[in-house]
Enzyme design. Structure first.
Site, PDB file in Angstrom:
ATOM      1  N   GLY A 380      19.596  53.810  -0.175  1.00 16.52           N
ATOM      2  CA  GLY A 380      19.735  53.047   1.067  1.00 16.52           C
ATOM      3  C   GLY A 380      18.919  53.663   2.179  1.00 16.52           C
ATOM      4  O   GLY A 380      18.381  54.763   2.012  1.00 16.52           O
ATOM      5  N   GLY A 385      24.909  57.139   5.785  1.00 16.16           N
ATOM      6  CA  GLY A 385      26.052  57.947   5.348  1.00 16.16           C
ATOM      7  C   GLY A 385      26.023  58.346   3.885  1.00 16.16           C
ATOM      8  O   GLY A 385      27.063  58.676   3.326  1.00 16.16           O
ATOM      9  N   LYS A 386      24.867  58.374   3.263  1.00 14.60           N
ATOM     10  CA  LYS A 386      24.808  58.753   1.843  1.00 14.60           C
ATOM     11  C   LYS A 386      25.253  60.206   1.659  1.00 14.60           C
ATOM     12  O   LYS A 386      26.093  60.514   0.814  1.00 14.60           O
ATOM     13  CB  LYS A 386      23.375  58.568   1.308  1.00 14.60           C
ATOM     14  CG  LYS A 386      22.886  57.144   1.402  1.00 14.60           C
ATOM     15  CD  LYS A 386      21.518  56.980   0.825  1.00 14.60           C
ATOM     16  CE  LYS A 386      20.429  57.726   1.567  1.00 14.60           C
ATOM     17  NZ  LYS A 386      20.184  57.255   2.934  1.00 14.60           N
ATOM     18  N   SER A 731       6.749  38.779  -0.381  1.00 18.08           N
ATOM     19  CA  SER A 731       7.754  37.984   0.308  1.00 18.08           C
ATOM     20  C   SER A 731       7.277  37.356   1.609  1.00 18.08           C
ATOM     21  O   SER A 731       8.025  36.645   2.261  1.00 18.08           O
ATOM     22  CB  SER A 731       9.012  38.809   0.541  1.00 18.08           C
ATOM     23  OG  SER A 731       8.730  39.840   1.413  1.00 18.08           O
ATOM     24  N   LYS A 774      17.301  42.271   4.999  1.00 14.54           N
ATOM     25  CA  LYS A 774      16.430  41.385   5.777  1.00 14.54           C
ATOM     26  C   LYS A 774      17.246  40.523   6.741  1.00 14.54           C
ATOM     27  O   LYS A 774      16.893  40.381   7.906  1.00 14.54           O
ATOM     28  CB  LYS A 774      15.641  40.482   4.831  1.00 14.54           C
ATOM     29  CG  LYS A 774      14.498  41.201   4.122  1.00 14.54           C
ATOM     30  CD  LYS A 774      13.838  40.266   3.145  1.00 14.54           C
ATOM     31  CE  LYS A 774      12.649  40.942   2.483  1.00 14.54           C
ATOM     32  NZ  LYS A 774      12.071  40.105   1.433  1.00 14.54           N
TER      33      LYS A 774
HETATM   34  P1  ADP Z   1      21.981  59.619   5.068  1.00  8.34           P
HETATM   35  O1  ADP Z   1      22.286  60.719   4.134  1.00  8.34           O
HETATM   36  O2  ADP Z   1      22.260  58.264   4.495  1.00  8.34           O
HETATM   37  O3  ADP Z   1      20.612  59.665   5.658  1.00  8.34           O
HETATM   38  P2  ADP Z   1      24.033  60.804   6.684  1.00  8.34           P
HETATM   39  O4  ADP Z   1      25.022  60.962   5.600  1.00  8.34           O
HETATM   40  O5  ADP Z   1      23.321  62.021   7.125  1.00  8.34           O
HETATM   41  O6  ADP Z   1      22.964  59.699   6.302  1.00  8.34           O
HETATM   42  O7  ADP Z   1      24.742  60.105   7.887  1.00  8.34           O
HETATM   43  C1  ADP Z   1      24.346  60.229   9.229  1.00  8.34           C
HETATM   44  C2  ADP Z   1      25.548  60.222  10.151  1.00  8.34           C
HETATM   45  O8  ADP Z   1      26.156  58.952  10.211  1.00  8.34           O
HETATM   46  C3  ADP Z   1      26.630  61.180   9.698  1.00  8.34           C
HETATM   47  O9  ADP Z   1      27.113  61.856  10.815  1.00  8.34           O
HETATM   48  C4  ADP Z   1      27.707  60.277   9.127  1.00  8.34           C
HETATM   49  O10 ADP Z   1      28.973  60.831   9.285  1.00  8.34           O
HETATM   50  C5  ADP Z   1      27.541  59.022   9.944  1.00  8.34           C
HETATM   51  N1  ADP Z   1      27.936  57.837   9.181  1.00  8.34           N
HETATM   52  C6  ADP Z   1      27.121  57.041   8.449  1.00  8.34           C
HETATM   53  N2  ADP Z   1      27.806  56.030   7.889  1.00  8.34           N
HETATM   54  C7  ADP Z   1      29.091  56.153   8.277  1.00  8.34           C
HETATM   55  C8  ADP Z   1      30.285  55.403   8.030  1.00  8.34           C
HETATM   56  N3  ADP Z   1      30.290  54.310   7.268  1.00  8.34           N
HETATM   57  N4  ADP Z   1      31.417  55.826   8.584  1.00  8.34           N
HETATM   58  C9  ADP Z   1      31.403  56.935   9.355  1.00  8.34           C
HETATM   59  N5  ADP Z   1      30.341  57.673   9.647  1.00  8.34           N
HETATM   60  C10 ADP Z   1      29.177  57.300   9.118  1.00  8.34           C
END
Ligand code: ADP
Length: 843
Positions: A380, A385-386, A731, A774
């Site tokens: 993603g 939040g991955k 696309s 999109k």
């Molecule tokens: P990624 O690894 O996808 O690049 P991160 O895991 O570093 O992203 O997330 C970035 C920030 O956003 C973190 O502080 C995370 O806690 C917050 N975050 C992202 N999605 C959510 C969610 N669904 N609920 C709560 N916090 C989120």
């Protein structure tokens, strides 16, 4: 005793001030050099010299504290030993220093000092003959007559007596025996004094004894003392090899070049305890049979090695790592699905699909504990939040968490380690990670697997395959470790922005879970449930001090960020917290247009009272803190001329809107394309023109002069603005057609419509990927209607209900339907101009 006219040492010698040991002629001693003068001597003289002569230096005992070396030169001892530096080893750790191995040649006395800096250089007078070592004992006239002869005989006898009391099976003793017979008698006092256990003070006495008689006497008294001591010892204890070692081992001593055996003994003596501790740890590490055997072999080697050998520390480090690795240490999984569900829900808002899959995994795990760890891959845009979900999963399971960033890794030894034959070799990141977490069942987050590189040093993806493949990873062999480590209990989670660049073999082993971007509403929820409380806490603020209303959050999301994730939103909230923290700390207030404070004159209020709590961030305060809005709802403004249409694109960073502009001028039917386009995009453009030309009559398209072929006497320029980013993919087909249809017909495209879809030459619209991202991007940009391929209808179910309600989602099977929906009141010539309502489906 004058040297006569035999072999001469140079009359000018650089002097090494020895703080720790006394070098006697005939012995080989290791000196550690770290004081400035001595360091200069090594670097400027020994390392630069090319002749044998330049390796000869004088060693002068210096009894003063080495710390004072930088001050004035201390009064030097009057006698020293000239020696050959047979080995120089440099090291930077723990501080820069050299280790010199010097073999003593003969005594000298200092006649005068020539210079003191950068190292000491002196005029010297040689005191011993050098020839004595060069002719075999049998051919030499040994000292036999008079008092000296007697003395030397007594000395020899005493040495033999000492030998008789020791165990010949000990190598040091055997060597002592051999030396005693092969060396000429006059060298014996020096050699024996350096071999038996004597203090530096005693050695200094031997050094100072310039005449042979005196030297024999001094050394003899030491020898006798040693014999007496040994007799006493033997009376109390049965002789053991340890005793021999004790008698013979001399600190930093040795005899003749290459015969460093008692150095070895010393290393063992000093290090014996350490090695024993290590050995105990090896036995207690509960490692598998194969690893245990390797450790025992290395331990055996270590015991035989002198500590000063570079390999010693290598072997030592290796063994240290082996005992530290969690061969059989693991944490116990806590598998309570109910608790896990609550924890996952508490940590993250939305992400339902991902959470559901994780709960499935945990449930299966609860039923079958021996389940091999699957390899999940979260794909993603950034900031969705991955990584933080990975961390939550570890917490839910009660496991250790470790993140390994793979972005830019292009050397397979990063994963698999270097072989131990290389200098500076070390284990790879997997083994290092295991050492850090100290359990064998952690959650490993392999961040950014899509950004693995490739180079001459091998393909890291192939190495990763070995790590991830459940068929192979129970015996993963790191090059440094060179024994298998079982990784099957590790739960691997990979993250990536796109699957396109993940090596196919790797992708094949992973279960891909898409984590799409968030809608505006989801972002608001995430901000209020997680980001704002987190940021408040990080900045030492409380909700009683700072309040960010929902409107403001929405404003931040739409005007200050344009992203699929929430990272930049988090940063903006952080910026607000910082600004408020300053105000709170200063006792001033943020200039808010709060109704409750409006009556009181601003100036007075600003200077005097502490801020009224909570500080509410409204739109004015927001502008003050974050500056002017960075993004505008720009779509409608740009669609004011014919020949502009809005497309939707998917990038690894989420969805994006994409403008397509076209213009025409007099010419010869040429098509110019600009905007960093890839090959597929160019083909789409040609396809679009061909289709429009073929159907020009139906749609009443004309050229500039009003003729029936739109391209006749006309040049066309198509441009895809928005950054110098390479754009490719099929696309944009429908967008190009719409844009050109608008140009050729002179009609405006609806200002609130965006579209995506691949086209065929026959005018069919084919499905494309990334629909959710999109559509979210279109929604973010303020678009009201989105035209999509009909066969993508199933993807619309993934969209949140509120988005579906907000947007007019039109699904089109052919270009006819697309044009009809893209222009106000339909497009002339389209079959369905009058049946338009059938085509729009509001899901
Ligand atoms: P990624 O690894 O996808 O690049 P991160 O895991 O570093 O992203 O997330 C970035 C920030 O956003 C973190 O502080 C995370 O806690 C917050 N975050 C992202 N999605 C959510 C969610 N669904 N609920 C709560 N916090 C989120």
């Amino acid at each position: 005793m004058a040297p006569g006219d035999g072999i001469q040492i140079p009359s000018r010698l650089p002097l090494l001030l020895s703080h720790e040991g006394v070098l006697l002629p005939g012995s080989t001693v290791r000196f550690s050099v770290d004081s400035p003068r001595n360091m200069h001597l090594v670097s400027q003289r020994l390392l630069r010299g090319t002749s044998l002569k330049s390796t000869i230096i004088g060693v002068i005992p210096n009894t003063r504290d080495p710390e004072h070396d930088t001050d004035d030169l201390p009064t030097l001892h009057k006698i020293g030993t000239a020696g050959i530096a047979v080995q120089v080893v440099g090291s930077n750790w723990p501080k820069p220093h050299y280790t010199l191995l010097i073999t003593g040649l003969c005594r000298f006395s200092v006649s005068s000092l020539l210079k003191e800096r950068p190292f000491v250089l002196a005029e010297v007078e040689q005191l011993d003959k050098l020839e004595q070592y060069m002719t075999p004992a049998t051919e030499r006239t040994t000292v036999q007559d008079g008092e000296l002869g007697e003395l030397s005989h007594t000395f020899y006898q005493a040495a033999v007596q000492l030998l008789g009391m020791l165990d010949m099976s000990v190598p040091v003793v055997a060597k002592f025996r051999r030396l005693l017979d092969s060396l000429p008698r006059e060298t014996l006092p020096d050699v024996v004094a350096s071999m038996i256990r004597t203090s530096n003070k005693e050695k200094l006495q031997v050094l100072d004894a310039v005449t042979l008689e005196e030297r024999f006497k001094k050394a003899l008294s030491m020898l006798t003392k040693q014999i007496e001591g040994l007799k006493l010892l033997q009376k109390t204890r049965k002789s053991s090899p340890e005793n021999e070692k004790r008698v013979l081992s001399v600190r930093k001593g040795g005899v003749l070049p290459g015969r460093q055996f008692n150095l070895e003994e010393e290393a063992e003596d000093e290090d014996g305890d350490d090695t024993a501790v290590l050995e105990k740890k090896v036995h207690g590490a509960k490692m598998p049979e194969a690893a245990f055997k390797v450790c025992l072999k290395e331990l055996k080697r270590l015991k035989k090695m002198p500590q000063s050998m570079p390999e010693f520390s290598l072997t030592r480090n290796y063994l240290d790592l082996m005992v530290e690795l969690p061969w059989s240490k693991s944490t116990k999984d806590c598998l309570d699905i109910q608790a896990a569900r609550t924890l996952l829900d508490n940590d993250h808002y939305a992400m339902d699909k991902l959470k559901r899959r994780m709960l499935e995994y945990l449930a299966v795990r609860q039923l079958k504990t021996s389940l091999k760890g699957p390899i999940l891959c979260f794909v993603g845009p950034p900031g969705v939040g991955k990584t933080s979900v990975g961390r939550s999963i570890a917490r839910t399971l009660g496991r250790e968490f470790h993140r390994i960033s793979l972005g830019g890794v292009c050397d397979q030894s990063d994963i698999r380690g270097h072989r131990r034959t290389y200098v500076g070799s070390m284990p790879g990141r997997i083994i290092n990670g295991l050492k850090t977490v100290a359990v064998n069942n952690p959650v490993f987050l392999l961040d950014e697997v899509d950004k693995l590189g490739k180079s001459l040093q091998g393909d890291p993806a192939a190495a990763l395959l070995e790590v991830l493949d459940p068929e192979q990873n129970h015996s993963f062999t790191d090059h440094y470790l060179n024994v298998a480590f079982d990784l099957s209990q590790v739960l691997f989670i990979a993250t990536a922005n796109t699957t396109a660049t993940i090596p196919p073999a790797l992708l094949d082993r992973m279960e891909v879970l898409q984590v799409p971007g968030y809608t505006q509403e989801e972002k608001v929820e995430i901000a209020h449930r997680h980001l704002i409380p987190n940021q408040l806490e990080q900045h030492g603020l409380t909700p009683q001090q700072l309040h960010i209303p929902q409107d403001t959050t929405q404003n931040i999301i739409s005007s200050y960020t344009r992203e699929a994730g929430v990272r930049s939103l988090e940063r903006k909230v952080g910026a607000i917290c910082r600004a408020v923290a300053v105000k709170v700390a200063e006792g001033h207030r943020v200039p808010v247009t709060d109704a409750s404070t409006a009556e009181c004159p601003t100036q007075q209020r600003d200077q005097a009272a502490p801020p009224e709590m909570p500080i509410v961030i409204d739109s004015v305060a927001l502008k003050d803190i974050l500056g002017l809005p960075l993004f505008e709802m720009e779509v409608s403004e740009r669609l004011t001329l014919p020949g502009v249409a809005v497309g939707l694109a998917w990038t690894p960073l989420g969805g994006e809107i994409l403008f397509v502009e076209a213009s025409r001028m007099e010419g010869e039917g040429n098509l110019t394309l600009t905007g960093q386009l890839g090959a597929v995009m160019k083909e789409s453009a040609h396809l679009a023109i061909s289709w429009l030309r073929a159907n020009a009559k139906t749609y009443q398209l004309t050229n500039m002069a009003g003729g029936p072929d739109p391209l006749e006497g006309t040049d066309i320029h198509l441009h895809f603005p928005a950054g110098a980013v390479t754009k490719d993919g099929p696309s944009a087909g429908v967008t190009i057609v719409t844009c050109l249809a608008s140009l050729f017909s002179g009609r405006l495209v609806r200002s609130d419509v965006a579209m995506t879809g691949e086209i065929t030459l026959r005018g069919l619209v084919l499905p494309v990927g990334g629909i959710k991202d999109k559509v979210l991007a279109a929604h973010r940009a303020g678009v009201k209607c989105v035209i999509l391929p009909q066969r993508n209808k199933k993807d619309l179910e993934e969209l949140p209900a509120n988005i579906r309600a907000d947007l007019d989602l039109v699904t089109a099977a052919n270009l006819d339907e697309v044009l009809n929906a893209a222009f106000d009141g339909g497009f002339p010539g389209t079959a369905s101009t009058h049946t338009q309502p059938q085509l729009t489906s509001k899901l």
